[in-house]
Design an enzyme around this catalytic site. Structure first.
Site, PDB file in Angstrom:
ATOM      1  N   ASP A   1      30.340 -20.779 -33.477  1.00 40.96           N
ATOM      2  CA  ASP A   1      30.747 -19.751 -33.533  1.00 40.96           C
ATOM      3  C   ASP A   1      32.358 -19.498 -33.042  1.00 40.96           C
ATOM      4  OD1 ASP A   1      28.450 -18.237 -32.303  1.00 40.96           O
ATOM      5  OD2 ASP A   1      28.619 -18.246 -30.702  1.00 40.96           O
TER       6      ASP A   1
ATOM      7  N   ASP B   1      35.244 -18.396 -31.819  1.00 42.99           N
ATOM      8  CA  ASP B   1      35.722 -17.519 -30.124  1.00 42.99           C
ATOM      9  C   ASP B   1      36.661 -17.108 -29.920  1.00 42.99           C
ATOM     10  OD1 ASP B   1      33.003 -18.450 -28.846  1.00 42.99           O
ATOM     11  OD2 ASP B   1      33.820 -20.343 -28.902  1.00 42.99           O
TER      12      ASP B   1
END
Length: 189
Positions: free
Chosen positions: A112, A114
């Site tokens: 991801d 983040d």
């Protein structure tokens, strides 16, 4: 190489550790630190605050973008545009931050992006976060809103405006009413 050897070799090379979530019962004079290797091995330790030599400023998304793969660049540009439009400040943690700080790739196809999001008190933070999360993005966006006291709340949870929200803070997470959180942070309900 044994786990402790990896951790101490990393420290001896002058590389940083990340501050990890504390737990209930942690003394206010201690902090948990962690390391995640490119192979996703995780190491942690708890130290006294006096054992910390220096603190790095958060890694901005702009700086870390150079460590992201080409296919992430359109998302990063879109995220930066939304942040500028809504007055949000963005830094990164997780795989992209580790890649930037270590010079080694910590990214995987499932990683991801983040984000740590913060904003001045007069900013419509909720609208900005919702605009970020509405982006059609590759990689998936994840992260936390950093509160004035340094605690954090999950972006998606905050965007959903539940009656109670999990606040991550020193001493462990705590479930707080959204109304109390908004009042404390000076945010519009």
């Amino acid at each position: 190489m044994a786990g402790g050897d990896v951790l101490f070799e990393w420290i001896d090379e002058g590389r940083p550790l990340v501050v990890a979530s504390s737990a209930a019962g942690d003394e206010a004079t201690t902090v948990r630190l962690g390391l995640s290797t490119p192979q996703k091995q995780r190491y942690g330790l708890r130290v006294g605050l006096d054992a910390i030599n220096y603190l790095l400023t958060p890694v901005t998304l702009e700086a870390a973008a150079s460590s992201a793969p080409d296919e992430w660049q359109p998302t990063i540009n879109a995220v930066l545009n939304v942040a500028e439009k809504h007055g949000l400040f963005l830094s990164v943690f997780g795989s992209l931050a580790w890649s930037y700080l270590s010079g080694e790739s910590h990214l995987r196809p499932t990683s991801d992006l983040d984000l740590l999001v913060s904003a001045p008190a007069n900013t419509d933070t909720l609208t900005g976060i919702r605009a970020l999360l509405d982006l059609d993005s590759l990689p998936r966006l994840d992260g936390e809103l950093v509160l004035a006291n340094g605690a954090g709340v999950n972006l998606r949870e905050y965007a959903g405006q539940p009656g109670h929200i999990l606040v991550k803070q020193h001493g462990g997470p705590q479930l707080v009413s959204l109304a109390k959180l908004m009042k404390f942070e000076g945010m519009a309900a």
